[in-house]
Structure formats: C-alpha cells, structure tokens
Scaffold this active site. Structure first.
Site, mmCIF file in Angstrom:
data_model
loop_
_atom_site.group_PDB
_atom_site.id
_atom_site.type_symbol
_atom_site.label_atom_id
_atom_site.label_comp_id
_atom_site.label_asym_id
_atom_site.label_seq_id
_atom_site.Cartn_x
_atom_site.Cartn_y
_atom_site.Cartn_z
ATOM 1 N N HIS A 195 0.819 -1.205 0.000
ATOM 2 C CA HIS A 195 0.000 0.000 0.000
ATOM 3 C C HIS A 195 0.856 1.259 0.000
ATOM 4 C CE1 HIS A 195 -3.809 2.115 0.719
ATOM 5 N NE2 HIS A 195 -3.133 2.904 1.533
ATOM 6 N N SER A 219 -8.451 3.793 -2.879
ATOM 7 C CA SER A 219 -9.338 2.653 -2.634
ATOM 8 C C SER A 219 -9.434 2.403 -1.134
ATOM 9 C CB SER A 219 -8.788 1.401 -3.324
ATOM 10 O OG SER A 219 -7.523 1.053 -2.789
ATOM 11 N N HIS A 220 -10.558 1.835 -0.728
ATOM 12 C CA HIS A 220 -10.734 1.366 0.649
ATOM 13 C C HIS A 220 -11.449 0.026 0.584
ATOM 14 C CE1 HIS A 220 -10.545 3.234 4.883
ATOM 15 N NE2 HIS A 220 -9.359 3.261 4.329
#
Length: 785
Positions: free
Chosen positions: A58, A108-109
């Site tokens: 990430h 994004s999540h």
C-alpha cells in the site's frame, strides 16, 4: 524502554515468520533480515512496525512501481502537479488574474469495506478529501466507483449487506461533511463476492499561488511539527498492512480492528474554508511557507517521515506530546495507528503559538470532538534521521531515507491461460423481450436507488448531476464561465477475459463520457485493483492492465494538435484483492477522466429534447459481443470476441463530439457502452420521464452491411463496440457530417425523436416506454433499502 526484536535467535525462516506474525507484523523473514543487515544491529519492535507499514504494498508499491514508471504518461501541458504528492493538479483556466487548478485524488478502501462496510466506505471518503485539502484545495466534490458480488448468487445476503453498508457510509459521511457526490459507477459481478471494491475520487479547486506541498519547506531546520485533529488511539492500527494482505475470514476480529473510525463533523470544521484555511491564509499574510500532509496509511510515522525525507531533512518526534484517546498505548501504536481526521503541519516556531490558538481556541477543536486538538509533536532536524523519543528514550532511530525508500520486487510473470473460447450463439427471436430483461439487469438498471441518497446541491456548484449525463459537471468559480466534468469507468467483464483490453476500454469510456458533455479531457487518474502479485499469472494481469490504460492514454490525444498523451496525475494500486479461498477479483483498472470547459454553459445532457429532431450514430457496428450484457441476459458464458479498441475511431468520436457541442449543434449526447446501441437509445428515452414523454422511431438497416458481411440484429443492437449517439435538429445534420468527415468517422442517421413514448426499431422491436421504465427503475430497489 526500547523493545529489541532479536532476529539472531531464529535460525530458519519458518520460525521467524511465525514470530513476526505473532508480533502482529506482516513483514516477510527476508525483509526483516534485510533491515537488520542494513542497520548493522537488531531493530526494535517499534522500528519493525515502521518498516512493516512503509514496506507494505500500500505504501511502497513494491510490486507495481517499476510497471507504473515504465508505462504511465504523467506529464503534459495542462499538468500543474503530477502524481508525486497527495493529489494531482490540472489546469482549469485563468480567472481574475489567477491560474486555477483542479485538484484530484483517487484511492481505494477495499479491504476495510469488505469487513466493515459502513466504516470502511466512510473513512475512504474521509481519507480522500484530506488528500485534496492538504494541497490547499477547497474540496468541491467526490465520486464513488463501486464493485460488489452477485446479489442473487451464493453469497447474496452478504453482498446486499456490504452494498447497503457502503452506500450508507458514503452518503452519511459526505452529506455531513458538505461535499456533493457527482457520480461514479456501480457493477455487480460474482468475482467480487469475497472482495468488494470501494474506490473513491475527490475533486478540489485551488489557485496556483495558494498550493501547499506535502513536504517540509527548504531551510526549515527547527520547524515545529504540529499534529491536528482527533486524539490518537488504536483505531486503524495496521491498516496499510491489512490493505496489502489477502483477506482471511478467520481473522475477522483482527481485520475489523484495522478499520478506522470516521468523524465527518470534525472534518467539516477542519476543511471547507474553516480551520485549515484560516491557518493557510494567516501563513500567507505573514509570509511563512508551511507544509501540510494528510495522516492516512501509517499515521504519524508515515506523514512525518515522508514530509521530512521529501524536503531533504530529518525528523524528531516526541511521543509524550501527542494527544491521545487511549492510555497505555505502546510506541508503535502511537506511531502507526490510522486514527481518522488528522493532519500534520510543518510551521516555523514563530508561527506555532498562533497555529495552536487558531485550532484550539478560535475553531475550538477540543469542544467539537472529545480530545481533539492541535499539539506540537516534533521538529525538523538537520541530521538525516527519523528519531522517535519517548521521555528521552529513543524507541526509533533510523536513517530517514531507508525508512521511506521502500523495497522493490521483480515479480515472476506468467501469462494467464484464458478459459474463454469462441462464441456459440443461436439466433434470438424476441429481441424486445431481451432488451426489457437487460433494462432490469442490476448492471443496467437506473442507479437512482443509490444516488438519491447523495446531496448534489450542497455548495451550489452542480451543473449536471448523477444520472443526467455520462459525466458530472461543476461550475466552481462564481462569476466565471469555467467548468469541469468528471467520469469514472472500468468494465470487469472485459478485464476477466483480457486484462489488456480491460485497461484500454476503461480509459476510452471514461474519456468518451466526459466528451459527451462537451468538456475537453485534460487528465486521468487510476485505481488499479488486481489480485495477488506474488502469483505469476495475477502479476501478468496487473502488467497487462497497466499497459492497456497507458496505451489508451497515449492513443487518445487531440488530433488537432501535438500527439500529447492524456496524463495520469494521481492514482492508487490496490493489490491482494484475493481471498484466502484462492479466488482473485477480475482485473479491474478503474479510471477517472477530468475534463474542462472554457464555457460551461455548453454542457450537454443525454435525455431527448424535442420531437422532430434526428438521432445520429457516430461509428459503425461490429460483430463483437464477447462479455456483453446481451450474452449474460441470454445465459451465455463470456466469450473472447471483445470489442476491438480502434484508436482512430475513438479519437474521432471524442474530439468530433466536443467540436460539435462547442459549435452548438448537439441537443443531447450519449456514448454506447454496456448493453450496446439498444440500451443506449432506451436510456435516452427513460432519462427524461415522466417530465417528457418522447420516443424514438429508428431504422437500423444502414448499419447492416459491414466488412465482415451482413450483421445480425443482435449484433447491431447489442454489440458494445464504441459509438456516440447525438440528438440534433434536422438542419444541423450536414454540419455534423462535415465535422466527422474530417476525422474519417461515419455518421448514420438512425431516425427521429417522436412525441409517442415508445422505442420503435423498424422490423425488430417496439416497446412502450412505461414497460421499459418499470423494468429499469425497479431492479435495484430490491437491493438498496
């Protein structure tokens, strides 16, 4: 006291891997040993957590960074700020002597929204608006591309629960925050049963001379680092590592603990020309250059180390100064928790007292949210070190470049063998019945049950709202004619058949949608949602998808000028969307296109305007029905005959449509995508009901002949190959033909807008608009309560 993690006691990788996992670390044994080797000593546990976050996929993009650098164009004449910071900035235009920029971020999540849908989606919006705000931008809109599992499949109950939770999280956070939702897109596919996708886009406005950068300024040794916002607690601890790991249902409790807790009301006070802007404006008045960064993944540690390293300095933090919401937190939680609604500022000491006063007294943060405030958390130092002290005890002391440089892998790549073969299609007698079924499909039906929750009128800038056109449109500068358009797109049905084609068409459709409003495309963002890069076939899909989006961006230049690619200025890579059961999502590059209007009054919607007008189709039809909504409606498996990407035709459609709209020749415009020509013309009828009762009388025989032979009715009506539909007054048809003729694109006159609310396609089908409307409006109501 510093807690040392002694790696020398582990003689083999399996025992070390277990110890790392037992400590809550996602680092691999080889990574931990590399850290110790580089430092020349055993790291502390807190130091391992620093690397656990910074070296996660990430944060470090350790699998994708080489691919992004190899393929994606990121510069161009309209770029003010490229993808190096929290958000990109594209030129909007000049007004009142200032150059204005469109600030845009795309994130994004996904994992958080799968395990806690409401909180995951809400904090996704919260994080993305911080990215825009900390560039000095005024947040003026957001969008939400969403992907969910099969709502009638094996996991239908779970899918509906996740979908409803996500929508509630988005609307409750964004509405309370005061940010309009301008659109997005929604796709259901069984490949997302175990991994939903919640992508979020935020848009802002900034004057070029008011841009703030996310690094400590030059000559800033001695600057104070001020932590602003909610009190730090354990919420969201491990979020970046969680987002970089395979979802495992057996770790549900641990996974939920990695999801942050939102507070939109505190955020409202911080942004929206309020507390943060008061600090920025005061800094400008005093002539101070400051830095600011959003606290997202990795919390205080990531924000402070990255601010220092990008400015060429070191950082010293004092944990005892950090305002906290829980007692007894270990140092690594102080550092790495992803507590929401926080920022880090770098300001000169002479300004510190006033900054604290503005946040704590003038804007009264402690009484907005219990424990919230601004506090001095550290300072900028000359030494190139990231040092964390807890009552004078150094719990972290690392070379700052080593912290932020990340780690890169050369992943093994192996072509994914396709399971999709040649099509086997038998003729369908009643195409009208098939079209009705398609209009009721969850992937075609009206999105009103979703977007009616969203506040589009807040701030008063909306020109075109969700569902009114192929893109959302804003006019954000009072007194100016300048405007912006935005659209997000991506087709996972194409991506699962061919990852490269999925990338090509995601970019092409996003750009066509912006062009359909009359806006000129100036930039792109991407969120690259893929599976596990450690699996060679899934890494190959990632590269193919990136190659596809890059090739389309280079191909869709304005043919009237230099062949400059449309640049990517912001984005995100979301990998490990792969469940513990071994199932990965379909390759899903999701693209946002940004367009600009010199005069936003030309912005064009899709609904039919007046009986007697003509409906024109730009482009031919091709026998390409692979992965189409038509095949799904007929119960057929996906086939390999996807629509071909035709660069010259795509350029002609995009720039010819813009020219025609700018010339005032277009009453309505709508691109052809999901469901093909038949669905597109039905949508043009349905968008204006019940206000207008118009219909279409069409003859598609002009589309019959092709280079591949005579086309069947199902191909003519339902192929999802590219095209644009234009409603024009009869006297303007020849002017339209002249525009597209210069661009080598065919113009087909399909028929007339009528006062009879029916869709009539001569010799093929005749459907009442009420029957179509009933199918189109009802489908999603059973999913979204």
């Amino acid at each position: 006291m510093k807690q040392i993690f002694d790696l020398s006691q582990f003689s083999d990788d399996s025992s070390l891997a277990k110890a790392l996992r037992d400590a809550g670390l996602a680092l691999k044994p080889g990574e931990a040993r590399k850290i110790a080797e580089r430092l020349g000593r055993n790291p502390s546990l807190a130091e391992l957590f620093v690397f656990d976050i910074e070296w996660s996929e990430h944060c470090s993009y350790k699998s994708s960074k080489p691919l992004l650098k190899k393929y994606l164009p990121t510069s161009g004449p309209m770029v003010i700020q490229g993808p190096e910071e929290d958000a990109g900035i594209l030129e909007l235009g000049t007004f009142n002597g200032k150059r204005w920029g469109i600030v845009i971020a795309h994130e994004s999540h996904n994992h958080p929204s799968q395990v806690l849908p409401f909180e995951g989606a809400a904090t996704g919006i919260g994080g993305i608006v911080r990215d825009v705000d900390c560039m000095g931008g005024r947040v003026i809109g957001c969008m939400d591309p969403l992907r969910f599992g099969d709502p009638v499949g094996e996991h239908a109950t779970r899918t509906k629960h996740i979908a409803n939770g996500v929508i509630r999280g988005i609307w409750q956070y964004a509405n309370a925050l005061g940010v309009p939702n301008l659109g997005g897109d929604l796709v259901f596919h069984p490949g997302f049963d175990d991994n939903c996708l919640v992508n979020v886009v935020a848009i802002g406005l900034v004057a070029e001379d008011e841009i703030i950068h996310s690094c400590v300024p030059a000559n800033s040794v001695g600057y104070d680092l001020i932590l602003v916002g909610k009190p730090t607690d354990s919420s969201g601890f491990g979020g970046a590592s969680f987002a970089s790991d395979t979802l495992d249902g057996e770790q549900a409790v641990e996974n939920k603990a990695a999801v942050q807790v939102p507070d939109p009301f505190l955020k409202n006070v911080l942004i929206h020309r309020k507390a943060n802007e008061a600090v920025w404006k005061r800094a400008q008045e005093l002539g101070y250059i400051i830095g600011i960064k959003d606290l997202g993944a990795g919390g205080i540690m990531c924000a402070s180390s990255e601010m220092g390293a990008s400015g060429g300095y070191g950082i010293e933090l004092y944990l005892e100064n950090i305002h906290i919401g829980e007692e007894g937190l270990p140092p690594f939680v102080y550092l790495c928790a992803e507590t929401q609604e926080r920022f880090m500022l770098a300001v000169p000491p002479a300004f510190t007292k006033e900054v604290l006063h503005l946040y704590n007294d003038v804007w009264d943060l402690p009484n907005i949210c219990s424990g919230a405030r601004a506090s001095v958390a550290g300072k900028v130092i000359e030494e190139q070190t990231f040092r964390v002290l807890h009552h004078q005890d150094a719990v972290v002391e690392l070379p700052i470049e080593f912290v932020v440089e990340g780690i890169l892998y050369e992943r093994e790549s192996r072509e994914a063998k396709t399971k999709f073969g040649k099509p086997d299609r038998k003729p369908i007698d009643d195409l009208g019945a098939v079209l009705l079924k398609m209009l009721g499909s969850v992937n075609i039906a009206s999105r009103h049950p979703v977007y009616h929750h969203y506040d589009t009128e807040v701030q008063g800038n909306a020109v075109i709202r969700s569902g009114e056109a192929d893109a959302g449109v804003l006019a954000p500068l009072p007194g100016s004619s300048l405007g912006m358009a935005f659209s997000t797109d991506g087709n996972p049905f194409f991506g699962e058949v061919n990852a490269y084609a999925g990338g090509l068409h995601a970019v092409a459709e996003a750009i066509r949608n912006v062009a359909a409003t009359g806006a000129r495309p100036v930039g792109l963002t991407d969120c690259l949602n893929f599976g596990n890069p450690e699996i060679p076939e899934q890494f190959w899909q990632l590269e193919e998808g990136i190659r596809g989006v890059a090739d389309a961006a280079r191909a869709l230049y304005d043919p009237s000028g230099e062949p400059d690619p449309i640049p990517f200025v912001s984005g995100n890579v979301s990998l490990y969307n792969h469940s513990a059961s071994g199932k990965a999502i379909p390759p899903s590059p999701i693209i946002c296109c940004v367009g600009r209007f010199a005069d936003v009054s030309i912005a064009t919607t899709m609904e039919l305007k007046k009986a007697g007008n003509r409906l024109l189709l730009i482009g031919d039809r091709y026998p390409e029905l692979g992965a189409s909504e038509f095949d799904r409606a007929c119960g057929r498996p996906p086939a390999e005959d996807l629509p071909e990407f035709r660069p010259e035709l795509e350029r002609a459609i995009v720039y010819g449509t813009i020219e025609a709209i700018e010339a005032g020749l277009v009453c309505a415009a709508h691109d052809i995508s999901d469901g093909g020509l038949a669905v597109a013309v039905a949508e043009m009828i349905l968008r204006n009901r019940p206000v207008k009762c118009l219909g279409l009388a069409l003859d598609v025989e002009c589309l019959r002949r092709s280079e591949q032979g005579d086309l069947s009715n199902d191909v003519i009506l339902f192929s999802e190959c590219t095209g644009m539909l234009l409603e024009v007054v009869p006297n303007d048809v020849e002017a339209i033909r002249a525009i597209y003729s210069r661009l080598n694109a065919k113009v087909h006159d399909l028929g007339e807008v009528t006062g009879d609310p029916r869709l009539v396609i001569n010799g093929i089908l005749s459907l009442d608009a009420d029957a179509m409307s009933e199918q189109w409006h009802e489908s999603l109501k059973s999913i979204f309560k």
